[in-house]
Enzyme design. Structure first.
Site, mmCIF file in Angstrom:
data_model
loop_
_atom_site.group_PDB
_atom_site.id
_atom_site.type_symbol
_atom_site.label_atom_id
_atom_site.label_comp_id
_atom_site.label_asym_id
_atom_site.label_seq_id
_atom_site.Cartn_x
_atom_site.Cartn_y
_atom_site.Cartn_z
ATOM 1 N N GLU A 56 1.351 7.598 6.094
ATOM 2 C CA GLU A 56 1.151 7.823 7.533
ATOM 3 C C GLU A 56 0.198 8.973 7.883
ATOM 4 O O GLU A 56 0.525 9.829 8.705
ATOM 5 C CB GLU A 56 2.514 8.033 8.220
ATOM 6 C CG GLU A 56 3.442 6.842 8.037
ATOM 7 C CD GLU A 56 4.861 7.067 8.558
ATOM 8 O OE1 GLU A 56 5.119 8.122 9.151
ATOM 9 O OE2 GLU A 56 5.706 6.179 8.372
ATOM 10 N N GLU A 66 7.732 -2.240 4.355
ATOM 11 C CA GLU A 66 8.901 -1.858 5.172
ATOM 12 C C GLU A 66 9.170 -2.892 6.261
ATOM 13 O O GLU A 66 9.473 -2.553 7.404
ATOM 14 C CB GLU A 66 8.664 -0.472 5.813
ATOM 15 C CG GLU A 66 8.313 0.609 4.810
ATOM 16 C CD GLU A 66 8.187 2.004 5.423
ATOM 17 O OE1 GLU A 66 8.573 2.192 6.590
ATOM 18 O OE2 GLU A 66 7.698 2.901 4.713
HETATM 19 O O1 9MR Z 1 14.681 4.501 7.355
HETATM 20 C C1 9MR Z 1 14.430 5.889 7.291
HETATM 21 C C2 9MR Z 1 15.437 6.629 8.147
HETATM 22 O O2 9MR Z 1 16.703 6.550 7.559
HETATM 23 C C3 9MR Z 1 15.036 8.095 8.313
HETATM 24 O O3 9MR Z 1 15.884 8.694 9.264
HETATM 25 C C4 9MR Z 1 13.594 8.163 8.789
HETATM 26 C C5 9MR Z 1 13.146 9.597 8.931
HETATM 27 O O4 9MR Z 1 11.780 9.696 9.120
HETATM 28 O O5 9MR Z 1 12.764 7.509 7.853
HETATM 29 C C6 9MR Z 1 13.033 6.142 7.800
HETATM 30 O O6 9MR Z 1 12.104 5.486 6.975
HETATM 31 C C7 9MR Z 1 10.751 5.579 7.383
HETATM 32 C C8 9MR Z 1 9.894 5.498 6.145
HETATM 33 O O7 9MR Z 1 10.282 6.489 5.225
HETATM 34 C C9 9MR Z 1 8.430 5.633 6.479
HETATM 35 N N1 9MR Z 1 8.039 4.685 7.489
HETATM 36 C C10 9MR Z 1 8.853 4.626 8.693
HETATM 37 C C11 9MR Z 1 10.317 4.422 8.299
HETATM 38 C C12 9MR Z 1 11.161 4.252 9.529
HETATM 39 O O8 9MR Z 1 11.145 5.413 10.309
#
Ligand code: 9MR
Length: 417
Positions: free
Chosen positions: A223, A330
């Site tokens: 990102e 994802e």
């Molecule tokens: O699914 C993840 C969630 O449990 C966390 O709170 C969050 C924190 O940033 O991250 C989520 O996963 C993310 C992933 O690592 C990167 N892309 C976006 C995902 C959804 O936010």
């Protein structure tokens, strides 16, 4: 099959006994920011206490009443075995539950730790603070969380996507400060580059030495593109190192990664034209230097999206960046307000997988597709019912859509009707 299921349950019990880390909620400051432009908050609740482990010698183990039996479901990993790896983001809640684990093992062959391999789980603040001078350029790391994930993945026969090394989120701010102290301000660029290099080196070398061949890809940078234009400015990496932090991360990753580990850039909304242009422009020199193996398109999408526009974007990456792999890293598809959202969601899951297979038939290397979570209630998009299984493990039409995409079964039924 029965024996396999029992083995999976026994391994789940063994991992649980070994201790599975903490809850899957993130502790980082911006953990609850929406990050896919859907306007949804990232939500992962702390684990509920989940059911009992399978008794060691008991072959008559049955699911607790709150879970639906899943043994008659078709297996996605079987259906797609000649196509691509099919994965799931797994939280500690899943790891701690024999039922969730059993379903995940039956359906998926690739594992991404939803939170447990991110920098905030690996960087060791306590040791760093104990002697800031000593650790200035080489910040200590702790492997407990990664180890738990990799033990689990190995015990259950999953290949692993490593997620993630360099990210603005879920990376503690103290990592960027002089003497790890906010009051002293940021370190200089050269020190930060040393910290970055040593972090990447440590994690890549440790995982390769201890679990050779288990991790097939790493999201080296996550990102880095902005939602408005160019690179994301609200990032300590951007602030302290500057624009070339992405390039540097890939340079270091290539230096320390084992040959069979693929290096990925990963982002959301990576199919949107403007963002894609920006991503391509900063990835191009990296691809030309031979340091990029693929682009991870997160794909947190909604029912507004037409698969064709997504698939055109995939083609564009390959045209612009050369012979790279594309992984869907994802995937989740949120509902809309219509009454028939479940049917529409099924059609989009189906169309999405069909589109990916068409690309593959055209020679594009789609090597892995990961769904971001197992059941709707555990999704970060809680409330949007974006996944393929309900809380009780019953399958949703979305699951049938993914099955039908490869079996064509829905098509023939429709034709017959
Ligand atoms: O699914 C993840 C969630 O449990 C966390 O709170 C969050 C924190 O940033 O991250 C989520 O996963 C993310 C992933 O690592 C990167 N892309 C976006 C995902 C959804 O936010």
């Amino acid at each position: 099959m029965m024996k396999y299921r029992l083995l999976a349950l026994l391994s789940a019990a063994a991992i649980m006994l070994a201790g599975c880390g903490s809850s899957d909620s993130s502790s980082s400051a911006d953990a609850n920011k929406p990050s896919d432009g859907t306007g949804t908050s990232a939500v992962t609740e702390a684990s509920e206490a989940v059911t009992e482990a399978a008794p060691a010698e008991d072959s008559s183990y049955t699911r607790s009443k709150s879970f639906v039996e899943t043994k008659d479901y078709p297996s996605l990993k079987e259906l797609y075995k000649d196509r691509f790896l099919i994965g799931c983001a797994i939280s500690t809640k899943v790891m701690n539950s024999p039922e969730y684990t059993q379903l995940a093992v039956e359906q998926f062959n690739s594992y991404t730790a939803e939170n447990e391999m991110k920098p905030e789980r690996v960087l060791d603040q306590q040791t760093a603070m104990s002697d800031p001078g000593k650790y200035n350029e080489h910040v200590p790391v702790t492997y407990d969380s990664i180890r738990t994930c990799l033990e689990y993945a190995q015990a259950h026969g999953f290949a692993v996507r490593g997620h993630t090394l360099v990210w603005h989120s879920q990376t503690p701010e103290w990592f960027f400060y002089k003497n790890f102290d906010k009051n002293q301000g940021n370190v200089d660029r050269e020190t930060m580059l040393k910290r970055m290099e040593n972090y990447i080196k440590d994690v890549l070398e440790w995982t390769n030495e201890n679990y050779p061949g288990l991790i097939y890809a790493w999201d080296v940078v996550n990102e880095a593109a902005s939602d408005s234009k160019g690179m994301r400015k609200e990032s300590k990496w951007y602030e302290v190192v500057g624009e070339d932090f992405v390039e540097k991360a890939f340079e270091y990753a290539r230096k320390y990664a084992a040959k069979d580990v693929k290096l990925f850039y990963n982002d959301y909304n990576a199919y949107q034209a403007r963002k894609q242009k920006d991503i391509i422009s900063f990835l191009k020199p990296i691809a030309e230097a031979g340091n990029l193996d693929g682009v991870g398109m997160q794909s947190h999408i909604g029912l507004y999206l037409h698969p064709n526009s997504f698939m055109s974007a995939v083609r564009e990456y390959v045209e612009e960046l050369g012979d790279i792999e594309i992984q869907i890293t994802e995937l989740d598809i949120g509902k809309d307000k219509s009454d028939n959202w479940e049917e529409k969601q099924k059609e989009l899951y189906k169309g999405f997988f069909e589109g990916l297979m068409e690309l593959q038939d055209d020679g594009i290397k789609i090597t892995s597709v990961t769904i971001w979570g197992l059941t709707d209630d555990m999704s970060w998009r809680k409330g949007e019912n974006a996944l393929m299984f309900n809380r009780d493990l019953s399958r949703k039409p979305a699951f049938d859509g993914v099955v039908e995409a490869i079996t064509g079964s829905g098509d023939s039924e429709e034709e017959a009707a």
